[in-house]
Each structure stands twice: as structure tokens, then as C-alpha cells.
Write a protein that holds these residues in place. Sequence first.
Motif, PDB file in Angstrom:
ATOM      1  N   LYS A 103     -26.389 -53.055  22.145  1.00 45.09           N
ATOM      2  CA  LYS A 103     -27.777 -53.493  22.371  1.00 45.09           C
ATOM      3  C   LYS A 103     -28.103 -53.566  23.860  1.00 45.09           C
ATOM      4  O   LYS A 103     -29.196 -53.165  24.280  1.00 45.09           O
ATOM      5  CB  LYS A 103     -27.999 -54.839  21.709  1.00 45.09           C
ATOM      6  N   ALA A 104     -27.171 -54.046  24.648  1.00 52.67           N
ATOM      7  CA  ALA A 104     -27.398 -54.159  26.098  1.00 52.67           C
ATOM      8  C   ALA A 104     -27.466 -52.783  26.759  1.00 52.67           C
ATOM      9  O   ALA A 104     -28.150 -52.606  27.765  1.00 52.67           O
ATOM     10  CB  ALA A 104     -26.283 -54.990  26.739  1.00 52.67           C
ATOM     11  N   GLY A 105     -26.804 -51.792  26.181  1.00 52.73           N
ATOM     12  CA  GLY A 105     -26.788 -50.442  26.758  1.00 52.73           C
ATOM     13  C   GLY A 105     -27.997 -49.607  26.408  1.00 52.73           C
ATOM     14  O   GLY A 105     -28.241 -48.565  27.022  1.00 52.73           O
ATOM     15  N   LEU A 106     -28.804 -50.050  25.435  1.00 50.35           N
ATOM     16  CA  LEU A 106     -29.993 -49.293  25.039  1.00 50.35           C
ATOM     17  C   LEU A 106     -31.186 -49.682  25.896  1.00 50.35           C
ATOM     18  O   LEU A 106     -31.309 -50.824  26.328  1.00 50.35           O
ATOM     19  CB  LEU A 106     -30.304 -49.549  23.561  1.00 50.35           C
ATOM     20  N   PRO A 107     -32.085 -48.724  26.137  1.00 50.51           N
ATOM     21  CA  PRO A 107     -33.246 -49.052  26.983  1.00 50.51           C
ATOM     22  C   PRO A 107     -34.241 -49.953  26.294  1.00 50.51           C
ATOM     23  O   PRO A 107     -34.445 -50.080  25.195  1.00 50.51           O
ATOM     24  CB  PRO A 107     -33.891 -47.692  27.267  1.00 50.51           C
TER      25      PRO A 107
END
Length: 102
Positions: free
Chosen positions: A98-102
Motif C-alpha cells: 500500500k505504501a509503494g502504490l501512488p
Amino acid sequence: MWTSFLSLIIALCASVIGGICGVGGGVLMKPLLDITGIASVSTASFLSGVTVLAMTGYSTAKDLSSKTKDIEIRTVLPLALGAAAGGVIGKYLFEIIKAGLP
């Protein structure tokens, strides 16, 4: 007040239908709470989890009090620990994705 009563009715119905059909009540409860719009997604997930935990506790207590059924700790304990570890690891991995998605 009305939403609490409706949530209780949904939880009760999902538990009964889930018990009769042999599926977890959470499979029914979360979609019903989402459809009615009485709870946010996170609240519906929490309520579903609490209901499933209560049903599991009741079933376990009932089986333990029954003299005809035995719970094999050698089988149950690794499964329970694996499920708990899988839940924690899954949540951690989800947060990373989730943190890696824009």
C-alpha cells in the motif's frame, strides 16, 4: 441506536446462516454491512472479525464441554499459531504494498 440494533441483527443472522451452511459468518456479515452502509469498511471488517471470534470461541467451548469430542492440541496449536502469524505477516506485507502504490 438504530444502527447498533441493525448491526446486531445482521451479526445474528450471518452467524445462524453461516452455521447452517457451514461457512464463516464473516463471509455474509461484511458484505451485508457494506451494502446497508451503516458502517465504514474498517468498522465492518472489525465487527465481522469480532463476530467470527465469538462464534469460534463458542464452538470451541461447546466442543470442550462435550465428552464425545476431543480437541487434539498437537494438531490445533500449529494451525492456530500459523493462522495468527499469517495474519500478522499479511497485514505487514499489505502495508508495504500500500505504501509503494501512488
